[in-house]
Write a protein that holds these residues in place. Structure first.
Motif, mmCIF file in Angstrom:
data_model
loop_
_atom_site.group_PDB
_atom_site.id
_atom_site.type_symbol
_atom_site.label_atom_id
_atom_site.label_comp_id
_atom_site.label_asym_id
_atom_site.label_seq_id
_atom_site.Cartn_x
_atom_site.Cartn_y
_atom_site.Cartn_z
ATOM 1 N N CYS A 5 -13.305 -3.388 4.636
ATOM 2 C CA CYS A 5 -12.564 -4.652 4.605
ATOM 3 C C CYS A 5 -12.795 -5.427 5.898
ATOM 4 C CB CYS A 5 -11.073 -4.391 4.431
ATOM 5 S SG CYS A 5 -10.627 -3.758 2.790
ATOM 6 N N PRO A 6 -12.681 -6.755 5.859
ATOM 7 C CA PRO A 6 -12.861 -7.543 7.084
ATOM 8 C C PRO A 6 -11.872 -7.142 8.172
ATOM 9 C CG PRO A 6 -12.872 -8.969 5.153
ATOM 10 C CD PRO A 6 -12.437 -7.616 4.680
ATOM 11 N N ALA A 7 -12.327 -7.179 9.416
ATOM 12 C CA ALA A 7 -11.475 -6.802 10.545
ATOM 13 C C ALA A 7 -10.373 -7.823 10.804
ATOM 14 C CB ALA A 7 -12.327 -6.630 11.805
ATOM 15 N N ASN A 8 -10.487 -9.001 10.204
ATOM 16 C CA ASN A 8 -9.435 -10.020 10.384
ATOM 17 C C ASN A 8 -8.526 -10.122 9.168
ATOM 18 O OD1 ASN A 8 -11.118 -11.266 8.555
ATOM 19 N ND2 ASN A 8 -11.378 -13.158 9.731
ATOM 20 N N THR A 9 -8.587 -9.117 8.301
ATOM 21 C CA THR A 9 -7.711 -9.062 7.129
ATOM 22 C C THR A 9 -7.018 -7.700 7.131
ATOM 23 O OG1 THR A 9 -9.044 -10.605 5.825
ATOM 24 C CG2 THR A 9 -7.618 -9.087 4.609
ATOM 25 N N LEU A 10 -5.768 -7.683 7.581
ATOM 26 C CA LEU A 10 -5.035 -6.432 7.758
ATOM 27 C C LEU A 10 -3.579 -6.734 8.074
ATOM 28 C CD1 LEU A 10 -5.038 -6.736 11.014
ATOM 29 C CD2 LEU A 10 -7.073 -5.339 10.943
ATOM 30 N N VAL A 11 -2.819 -5.690 8.343
ATOM 31 C CA VAL A 11 -1.419 -5.844 8.742
ATOM 32 C C VAL A 11 -1.235 -5.286 10.153
ATOM 33 C CG1 VAL A 11 0.979 -5.173 8.291
ATOM 34 C CG2 VAL A 11 -0.535 -5.752 6.374
ATOM 35 N N VAL A 12 -0.690 -6.095 11.028
ATOM 36 C CA VAL A 12 -0.360 -5.679 12.399
ATOM 37 C C VAL A 12 1.116 -5.295 12.408
ATOM 38 C CG1 VAL A 12 -0.355 -6.340 14.818
ATOM 39 C CG2 VAL A 12 -2.058 -7.319 13.262
ATOM 40 N N PHE A 13 1.432 -4.103 12.920
ATOM 41 C CA PHE A 13 2.813 -3.617 12.810
ATOM 42 C C PHE A 13 3.307 -3.029 14.116
ATOM 43 C CE2 PHE A 13 0.531 0.264 12.468
ATOM 44 C CZ PHE A 13 1.400 1.329 12.617
ATOM 45 N N SER A 28 12.841 5.821 13.507
ATOM 46 C CA SER A 28 12.595 4.387 13.612
ATOM 47 C C SER A 28 13.898 3.627 13.412
ATOM 48 C CB SER A 28 11.580 3.954 12.559
ATOM 49 O OG SER A 28 10.384 4.676 12.688
ATOM 50 N N ILE A 29 14.070 2.534 14.165
ATOM 51 C CA ILE A 29 15.268 1.707 14.020
ATOM 52 C C ILE A 29 14.923 0.260 13.674
ATOM 53 C CG2 ILE A 29 16.763 3.137 15.456
ATOM 54 C CD1 ILE A 29 16.227 1.222 17.789
ATOM 55 N N GLU A 30 13.650 -0.106 13.786
ATOM 56 C CA GLU A 30 13.226 -1.446 13.389
ATOM 57 C C GLU A 30 11.729 -1.423 13.135
ATOM 58 O OE1 GLU A 30 14.111 -6.011 14.762
ATOM 59 O OE2 GLU A 30 13.312 -4.672 16.316
ATOM 60 N N VAL A 31 11.304 -2.167 12.130
ATOM 61 C CA VAL A 31 9.880 -2.343 11.871
ATOM 62 C C VAL A 31 9.605 -3.828 11.706
ATOM 63 C CG1 VAL A 31 10.155 -1.995 9.360
ATOM 64 C CG2 VAL A 31 7.909 -1.663 10.434
ATOM 65 N N GLY A 32 8.498 -4.250 12.281
ATOM 66 C CA GLY A 32 8.055 -5.630 12.142
ATOM 67 C C GLY A 32 6.567 -5.640 11.868
ATOM 68 N N ALA A 33 6.108 -6.600 11.094
ATOM 69 C CA ALA A 33 4.691 -6.633 10.741
ATOM 70 C C ALA A 33 4.256 -8.052 10.419
ATOM 71 C CB ALA A 33 4.418 -5.726 9.549
ATOM 72 N N VAL A 34 2.972 -8.300 10.655
ATOM 73 C CA VAL A 34 2.343 -9.584 10.376
ATOM 74 C C VAL A 34 1.129 -9.312 9.500
ATOM 75 C CG1 VAL A 34 1.130 -11.561 11.374
ATOM 76 C CG2 VAL A 34 3.112 -10.596 12.552
ATOM 77 N N LYS A 35 1.043 -9.980 8.377
ATOM 78 C CA LYS A 35 -0.100 -9.812 7.478
ATOM 79 C C LYS A 35 -1.104 -10.928 7.737
ATOM 80 C CE LYS A 35 0.581 -8.133 3.418
ATOM 81 N NZ LYS A 35 1.062 -7.965 2.023
ATOM 82 N N ASP A 82 10.158 -0.502 1.015
ATOM 83 C CA ASP A 82 9.741 -1.904 0.967
ATOM 84 C C ASP A 82 8.515 -2.138 1.848
ATOM 85 O OD1 ASP A 82 11.846 -2.449 -0.738
ATOM 86 O OD2 ASP A 82 13.165 -3.213 0.861
ATOM 87 N N PHE A 83 8.499 -1.493 3.019
ATOM 88 C CA PHE A 83 7.361 -1.659 3.926
ATOM 89 C C PHE A 83 6.097 -1.061 3.312
ATOM 90 C CE2 PHE A 83 4.941 -0.474 7.845
ATOM 91 C CZ PHE A 83 4.693 -1.770 8.270
ATOM 92 N N TYR A 84 6.218 0.045 2.625
ATOM 93 C CA TYR A 84 5.067 0.656 1.957
ATOM 94 C C TYR A 84 4.443 -0.340 0.975
ATOM 95 C CZ TYR A 84 2.249 3.989 -0.665
ATOM 96 O OH TYR A 84 1.194 4.633 -1.275
ATOM 97 N N ASP A 85 5.278 -1.032 0.231
ATOM 98 C CA ASP A 85 4.770 -2.037 -0.704
ATOM 99 C C ASP A 85 4.088 -3.188 0.040
ATOM 100 O OD1 ASP A 85 5.752 -0.578 -2.851
ATOM 101 O OD2 ASP A 85 7.617 -1.735 -2.984
ATOM 102 N N PHE A 86 4.631 -3.558 1.202
ATOM 103 C CA PHE A 86 4.079 -4.667 1.982
ATOM 104 C C PHE A 86 2.676 -4.347 2.498
ATOM 105 C CE2 PHE A 86 3.603 -7.058 6.005
ATOM 106 C CZ PHE A 86 3.836 -8.362 5.558
ATOM 107 N N VAL A 87 2.439 -3.096 2.902
ATOM 108 C CA VAL A 87 1.151 -2.741 3.519
ATOM 109 C C VAL A 87 0.152 -2.161 2.523
ATOM 110 C CG1 VAL A 87 2.301 -2.322 5.717
ATOM 111 C CG2 VAL A 87 1.837 -0.380 4.205
ATOM 112 N N ALA A 88 0.552 -1.926 1.292
ATOM 113 C CA ALA A 88 -0.337 -1.297 0.320
ATOM 114 C C ALA A 88 -1.621 -2.110 0.157
ATOM 115 C CB ALA A 88 0.379 -1.159 -1.022
ATOM 116 N N GLY A 89 -2.751 -1.422 0.253
ATOM 117 C CA GLY A 89 -4.037 -2.076 0.086
ATOM 118 C C GLY A 89 -4.605 -2.688 1.342
ATOM 119 N N PHE A 90 -3.927 -2.523 2.479
ATOM 120 C CA PHE A 90 -4.379 -3.092 3.744
ATOM 121 C C PHE A 90 -4.557 -1.995 4.786
ATOM 122 C CE2 PHE A 90 -2.572 -6.721 1.672
ATOM 123 C CZ PHE A 90 -3.305 -7.815 2.117
ATOM 124 N N ASN A 91 -5.461 -2.244 5.730
ATOM 125 C CA ASN A 91 -5.502 -1.444 6.943
ATOM 126 C C ASN A 91 -4.418 -1.938 7.894
ATOM 127 O OD1 ASN A 91 -7.919 0.203 6.402
ATOM 128 N ND2 ASN A 91 -8.999 -1.759 6.475
#
Length: 208
Positions: A5-13, A28-35, A82-91
């Protein structure tokens, strides 16, 4: 395969946690991510979570997250599903990813989920590509390279946002210095595994 997959297509967490190690009972007490898709932010994920244990005073001081804030927060199991669903299919990418990956795997294991993608490290990539920084802490890299500042460091979404800008800066620097664009996530993983003196030769080999 996700490594192609492209290196500019992923989730930063990023995770905020009660301590350093899930093996020692920390949670863990908080998770944040950017797709990111093609280098553009297309979505974000941010949620406090209640692990059912008290937060040490040091962590409360560092993050600003108090026990009172978590009292009515959803349980870890719900948030991580919910986070698992958010990151599914991404590095994934994180700054000092070895730390965040430990908590990611531990929290997913608790809900009987297994993350299939790769996990890259912006800290390792920055050390190999971005020269001249006084240190490679996230905040200092952001300041040194004049990247968009996080609203509040040591909060998960703000750190993920800052890390996403840093990751894209690494890709931009490779393109600027070597004329190499359209890198894959697997190529960045290979770069992160190289000793620094071998990085230039590796990147030049991608030009062929």
């Amino acid at each position: 395969m996700l490594l192609s997959c492209p290196a500019n297509t992923l989730v930063v967490f990023d995770f905020e946690t009660t301590g350093m190690s899930p093996d020692m009972g920390d949670r863990s007490i908080e998770v944040g991510a950017v797709k990111l898709i093609d280098g553009e932010i297309v979505g974000e994920f941010s949620c406090l979570m209640n692990p059912g244990i008290a937060i040490p005073l040091f962590i409360q001081s560092l993050t600003g997250i108090s026990n009172a804030m978590l009292r009515d927060a959803p349980k870890n199991q719900q948030v991580m599903a919910d986070f698992y669903d958010f990151v599914a299919g991404f590095n994934l990418v994180a700054h000092n990813a070895a730390f965040d990956a430990k908590f990611l795997h531990a929290e997913f294991k608790r809900i009987k989920k297994h993350f299939e993608g790769g996990i890259g490290c912006s800290l390792l990539a920055a050390r190999r590509v971005l020269t001249g920084a006084p240190s490679y802490k996230l905040g200092e890299l952001v300041a040194h390279f004049n990247l968009p500042k996080a609203a509040q460091y040591h909060r998960a979404l703000a750190d993920a946002q800052a890390c996403s800008h840093l990751w894209l800066r690494v890709l931009q620097q490779i393109k600027q210095d070597y004329g190499v664009a359209d890198l894959t996530f697997g190529q960045l993983q290979t770069l992160n595994q190289q000793a620094k003196p071998r990085v230039q030769r590796l990147i030049k080999s991608w030009c062929v």
